[in-house]
Design a protein around this motif. Structure first.
Motif, short mmCIF file in Angstrom:
data_model
loop_
_atom_site.label_atom_id
_atom_site.label_comp_id
_atom_site.label_asym_id
_atom_site.label_seq_id
_atom_site.Cartn_x
_atom_site.Cartn_y
_atom_site.Cartn_z
N GLY A 87 1.61 12.61 3.58
CA GLY A 87 1.70 14.04 3.34
C GLY A 87 0.52 14.60 2.59
N TYR A 88 -0.30 13.70 1.99
CA TYR A 88 -1.48 14.12 1.24
C TYR A 88 -2.77 13.52 1.79
CZ TYR A 88 1.57 16.07 -2.36
OH TYR A 88 2.49 16.83 -3.04
N GLY A 89 -2.67 12.77 2.89
CA GLY A 89 -3.89 12.21 3.48
C GLY A 89 -3.85 10.73 3.75
N SER A 90 -2.76 10.05 3.37
CA SER A 90 -2.62 8.61 3.61
C SER A 90 -3.84 7.86 3.07
CB SER A 90 -2.39 8.34 5.11
OG SER A 90 -1.25 9.05 5.56
N GLN A 91 -4.54 7.10 3.92
CA GLN A 91 -5.72 6.35 3.47
C GLN A 91 -7.04 7.00 3.86
OE1 GLN A 91 -5.28 1.87 3.85
NE2 GLN A 91 -3.73 2.50 5.33
N VAL A 92 -6.96 8.13 4.53
CA VAL A 92 -8.16 8.75 5.09
C VAL A 92 -9.08 9.25 3.96
CG1 VAL A 92 -9.04 10.60 6.55
CG2 VAL A 92 -6.92 9.43 7.17
N PRO A 93 -10.35 8.86 3.99
CA PRO A 93 -11.27 9.31 2.94
C PRO A 93 -11.61 10.79 3.08
CG PRO A 93 -12.46 8.07 4.61
CD PRO A 93 -11.01 7.97 4.97
N ASP A 94 -12.08 11.37 1.98
CA ASP A 94 -12.46 12.78 2.03
C ASP A 94 -13.88 12.96 2.57
OD1 ASP A 94 -13.45 11.54 -0.18
OD2 ASP A 94 -13.11 13.17 -1.57
N GLU A 95 -14.67 11.90 2.60
CA GLU A 95 -16.02 11.97 3.16
C GLU A 95 -16.14 11.07 4.37
OE1 GLU A 95 -19.43 11.75 0.73
OE2 GLU A 95 -18.52 12.78 -0.98
N ASN A 96 -16.86 11.54 5.37
CA ASN A 96 -17.03 10.78 6.60
C ASN A 96 -17.87 9.52 6.36
OD1 ASN A 96 -16.61 10.42 9.40
ND2 ASN A 96 -18.64 11.23 9.86
N LEU A 97 -17.58 8.49 7.14
CA LEU A 97 -18.31 7.22 7.11
C LEU A 97 -18.28 6.57 5.73
CD1 LEU A 97 -21.36 8.14 9.39
CD2 LEU A 97 -19.31 6.82 9.99
N SER A 98 -17.14 6.65 5.10
CA SER A 98 -16.94 5.95 3.83
C SER A 98 -16.51 4.52 4.07
CB SER A 98 -15.86 6.66 3.01
OG SER A 98 -16.24 7.96 2.65
N VAL A 99 -16.64 3.72 3.03
CA VAL A 99 -16.02 2.40 3.00
C VAL A 99 -14.75 2.54 2.17
CG1 VAL A 99 -16.21 0.04 2.12
CG2 VAL A 99 -18.14 1.10 3.29
N VAL A 100 -13.63 2.12 2.71
CA VAL A 100 -12.36 2.20 2.00
C VAL A 100 -12.18 0.94 1.17
CG1 VAL A 100 -9.84 2.20 2.25
CG2 VAL A 100 -11.24 3.75 3.64
N MET A 101 -11.98 1.13 -0.13
CA MET A 101 -11.71 0.01 -1.03
C MET A 101 -10.21 -0.05 -1.28
SD MET A 101 -13.04 -0.79 -4.93
CE MET A 101 -14.73 -1.16 -4.49
N ASN A 102 -9.57 -1.05 -0.69
CA ASN A 102 -8.13 -1.25 -0.85
C ASN A 102 -7.89 -2.13 -2.07
OD1 ASN A 102 -5.53 -2.70 -0.53
ND2 ASN A 102 -5.37 -1.47 1.31
N LEU A 103 -7.15 -1.59 -3.04
CA LEU A 103 -6.96 -2.26 -4.33
C LEU A 103 -5.63 -3.01 -4.44
CD1 LEU A 103 -8.25 0.75 -6.46
CD2 LEU A 103 -9.50 -1.37 -6.03
N SER A 104 -4.99 -3.28 -3.31
CA SER A 104 -3.65 -3.88 -3.34
C SER A 104 -3.62 -5.28 -3.94
CB SER A 104 -3.07 -3.91 -1.92
OG SER A 104 -3.90 -4.67 -1.04
N ARG A 105 -4.77 -5.98 -3.96
CA ARG A 105 -4.79 -7.33 -4.53
C ARG A 105 -4.78 -7.30 -6.06
NH1 ARG A 105 -9.78 -10.31 -2.72
NH2 ARG A 105 -8.73 -12.11 -3.65
N LEU A 106 -5.07 -6.15 -6.65
CA LEU A 106 -5.04 -6.04 -8.11
C LEU A 106 -3.61 -5.70 -8.52
CD1 LEU A 106 -8.11 -5.75 -7.41
CD2 LEU A 106 -8.30 -4.32 -9.45
N ASN A 107 -2.74 -6.69 -8.51
CA ASN A 107 -1.31 -6.45 -8.70
C ASN A 107 -0.73 -7.18 -9.90
OD1 ASN A 107 -1.47 -9.03 -7.70
ND2 ASN A 107 -0.09 -8.71 -5.98
N GLN A 108 -1.52 -7.26 -10.97
CA GLN A 108 -1.05 -7.92 -12.18
C GLN A 108 -0.04 -7.03 -12.91
OE1 GLN A 108 -4.05 -6.65 -11.65
NE2 GLN A 108 -4.78 -5.50 -13.44
N ILE A 109 0.95 -7.66 -13.57
CA ILE A 109 1.96 -6.95 -14.36
C ILE A 109 2.12 -7.65 -15.70
CG2 ILE A 109 4.38 -6.20 -14.52
CD1 ILE A 109 4.54 -6.29 -11.49
N LYS A 110 2.11 -6.89 -16.78
CA LYS A 110 2.37 -7.43 -18.11
C LYS A 110 3.23 -6.41 -18.86
CE LYS A 110 0.18 -8.95 -22.42
NZ LYS A 110 -1.11 -9.09 -23.17
N VAL A 111 4.38 -6.86 -19.36
CA VAL A 111 5.32 -5.97 -20.03
C VAL A 111 5.40 -6.31 -21.51
CG1 VAL A 111 7.76 -5.32 -20.20
CG2 VAL A 111 6.68 -5.51 -17.95
N ASP A 112 5.40 -5.29 -22.33
CA ASP A 112 5.69 -5.41 -23.76
C ASP A 112 7.13 -4.96 -23.95
OD1 ASP A 112 6.03 -5.07 -26.49
OD2 ASP A 112 4.07 -4.16 -26.82
#
Length: 533
Positions: A87-112
């Motif tokens: 509804g806000y653009g999904s993964q589509v970049p705002d500039e043409n011919l961009s490289v998309v950096m998918n950050l899904s592998r940065l999935n660390q969790i630490k709870v206090d």
């Protein structure tokens, strides 16, 4: 690996950026597959931006290396967390011919657990955090959005998203963050960067200016870690469901909900949903009963809604909010006070209460039956307010699709037309009665059902949200949706109602009236300094 650029100044002449990323990340984390790229270039409305390829760094250090190299090669990087920004653009970049950096592998969790905070990466989803808290810190919970359980928490917070229940506006509950600038410089806010700081991850502000705001809705850096507040699980949770039959009641009801929120009786956000929106959550367009070329008649909408037999929800507007109580006595007193206030303001009012033991069971089995709460829609709202992920409002995106709703919903893949138009307004009945007719007028003009939501996110302000829902496979509907969006947004701006969040490819940022300050030049100087323009 991170020092490769520094040790080899001629790298720019020897390698292309793709080859550099392959060396730093590994070939499996540099994606050039045409089908994957096509999916990344697809949103829930028409876009034209193309993507060079996708990279998936696995650590902040790899993010740094990729950003440094991108600056040398003159490559625009578009970060995404999970890609469910529907509804806000999904993964589509705002500039043409961009490289998309998918950050899904940065999935660390630490709870206090003692201080009720969580530090997590941009790849952490609502579902992942829920499961982690359920197994390790059952006395804590995290407020959820109505979007996919697999959407990113950080991505939502950075783009002005909000949740349901406690800690509503996500950004207001960010304690600190770690961000990497395009130059590769690392920034930590609060006391997080100081050695042995006893209030690291606890104190919202360190010495000097607070720089967190630089990374909200901006391109000044990539957030690789964030610490947010959690909530204590309540002893009792009450959900209030109510509705009104006449739109004339909307103003008085909005004022009353605002008063309840201001006085502190309502701690959660309050929500009012148009009948069209409720019907779209539990069914699809009635193709056999009406002309598909026109918007669904209001009287037929109400008839179909009442056939659904949703207790408490069969009106033109249907509302919900939650009360979190530490004791049964508190819960009963709050219920009595709220019923006394609302009974004469609404056409229907129902309350359902669950205690901590029931919530615990629901966390492990969301299919557990709750006496008297038999309708799946009402139960879904209860689960959301309890911090238990469900599919939320995603089914409304299939309202105008001819095929049945798939078990695994993917709005981009299934070519669902879906655009959010979200403005901020004072939480008043006058404003509600001013905005709603305008939205209805434009939606009816362009052939869209007005799926309006009023959401009291704090004691002063409400978000007025409506979604353009259509089938992208029907010729011409993308264009009609864009025109409706642009014209309605422009009209609301002339009335003083501005969007607080916008779809990137349909950005109205440049259409804003001239400001009466020097924001543009100040921000340009900041941007030039940080981005090195």
């Amino acid at each position: 690996m991170v020092s490769v650029l520094q040790s080899n100044p001629s790298l720019k002449l020897k390698w292309h950026y793709l080859e550099f990323c392959q060396k730093i990340l590994g070939h499996q984390y540099v994606i050039t597959n045409e089908n994957v790229i096509a999916a990344v270039e697809t949103a829930t409305f028409e876009t034209s931006q193309q993507v060079r390829f996708v990279i998936q760094p696995g650590s902040p250090q790899e993010v740094q290396a990729c950003l440094k190299a991108a600056q040398l090669f003159g490559i625009h990087i578009h970060p995404v967390s999970q890609g469910y920004n529907w509804g806000y653009g999904s993964q589509v970049p705002d500039e043409n011919l961009s490289v998309v950096m998918n950050l899904s592998r940065l999935n660390q969790i630490k709870v206090d657990g003692k201080n009720a905070t969580v530090t997590l990466g941009p790849g952490v989803t609502q579902q992942q955090l829920f499961e982690y808290l359920r197994s390790n810190y059952p006395h804590l919970f995290f407020s959820l959005t109505g979007s996919s359980p697999y959407s990113s928490i950080i991505g939502n917070a950075i783009d002005a998203g909000y949740a349901n229940g406690l800690n509503v506006i996500r950004w207001n509950h960010v304690i600190s963050l770690e961000a990497i600038l395009p130059s590769g410089e690392l920034l930590k806010t609060g006391f997080d960067a100081l050695p042995n700081a006893s209030t690291a991850g606890i104190s919202r502000y360190g010495l000097g200016p607070d720089l967190k705001g630089l990374f909200r809705q901006s391109n000044l850096g990539i957030v690789t870690e964030m610490t947010l507040e959690l909530s204590l699980a309540p002893a009792y949770l009450q959900i209030f469901y109510f509705s009104i039959d006449e739109e004339e009641q909307l103003g008085e009801l909005t004022d009353q909900l605002h008063n309840l929120k201001q006085t502190g009786l309502i701690e959660s956000n309050w929500i009012l949903l148009h009948g069209y929106r409720i019907l779209a959550e539990v069914s699809q367009f009635p193709w056999q009963e009406t002309d598909a070329q026109r918007t669904l008649d209001r009287n037929l909408m109400l008839k179909l809604l009442r056939q659904q037999q949703i207790p408490g929800w069969s009106g033109v507007y249907n509302g919900v909010f939650a009360i979190y109580s530490p004791t049964l006595r508190h819960a009963e007193a709050m219920k009595a006070d709220i019923h006394e206030v609302l009974n004469n303001k609404v056409s229907r009012l129902k309350t359902f209460t669950v205690d901590q033991s029931q919530i615990k069971k629901l966390r492990w089995n969301r299919n557990l039956e709750i006496p008297e709460l038999t309708h799946k829609l009402l139960k879904g709202r209860l689960l959301t307010f309890a911090g238990i992920p469900v599919q939320g409002s995603i089914p409304i995106s299939y309202w105008r699709k001819r095929n049945s709703i798939p078990e695994i919903m993917d709005l981009d893949r299934d070519r669902c037309g879906f655009i959010w138009l979200a403005v901020t307004a004072p939480a008043s009945g006058t404003d509600a009665l001013t905005i709603v007719p305008v939205i209805e007028h434009f939606f009816n003009d362009y052939g869209f059902e007005p799926m309006i939501v009023l959401d009291g996110v704090n004691s002063r302000e409400m978000y007025v949200m409506t979604s353009l829902v259509y089938d992208r496979e029907v010729a011409g509907r993308d264009e009609q949706a864009r025109k409706c969006f642009e014209r309605l947004a422009a009209e609301l701006r002339t009335m003083g109602y501005y969007q607080y969040r916008w779809p990137k490819a349909l950005s109205v940022e440049n259409a804003l009236p001239e400001r009466n300050d020097d924001y543009a030049s100040v921000f340009a100087k900041l941007q030039s300094s940080i981005l090195g323009d």
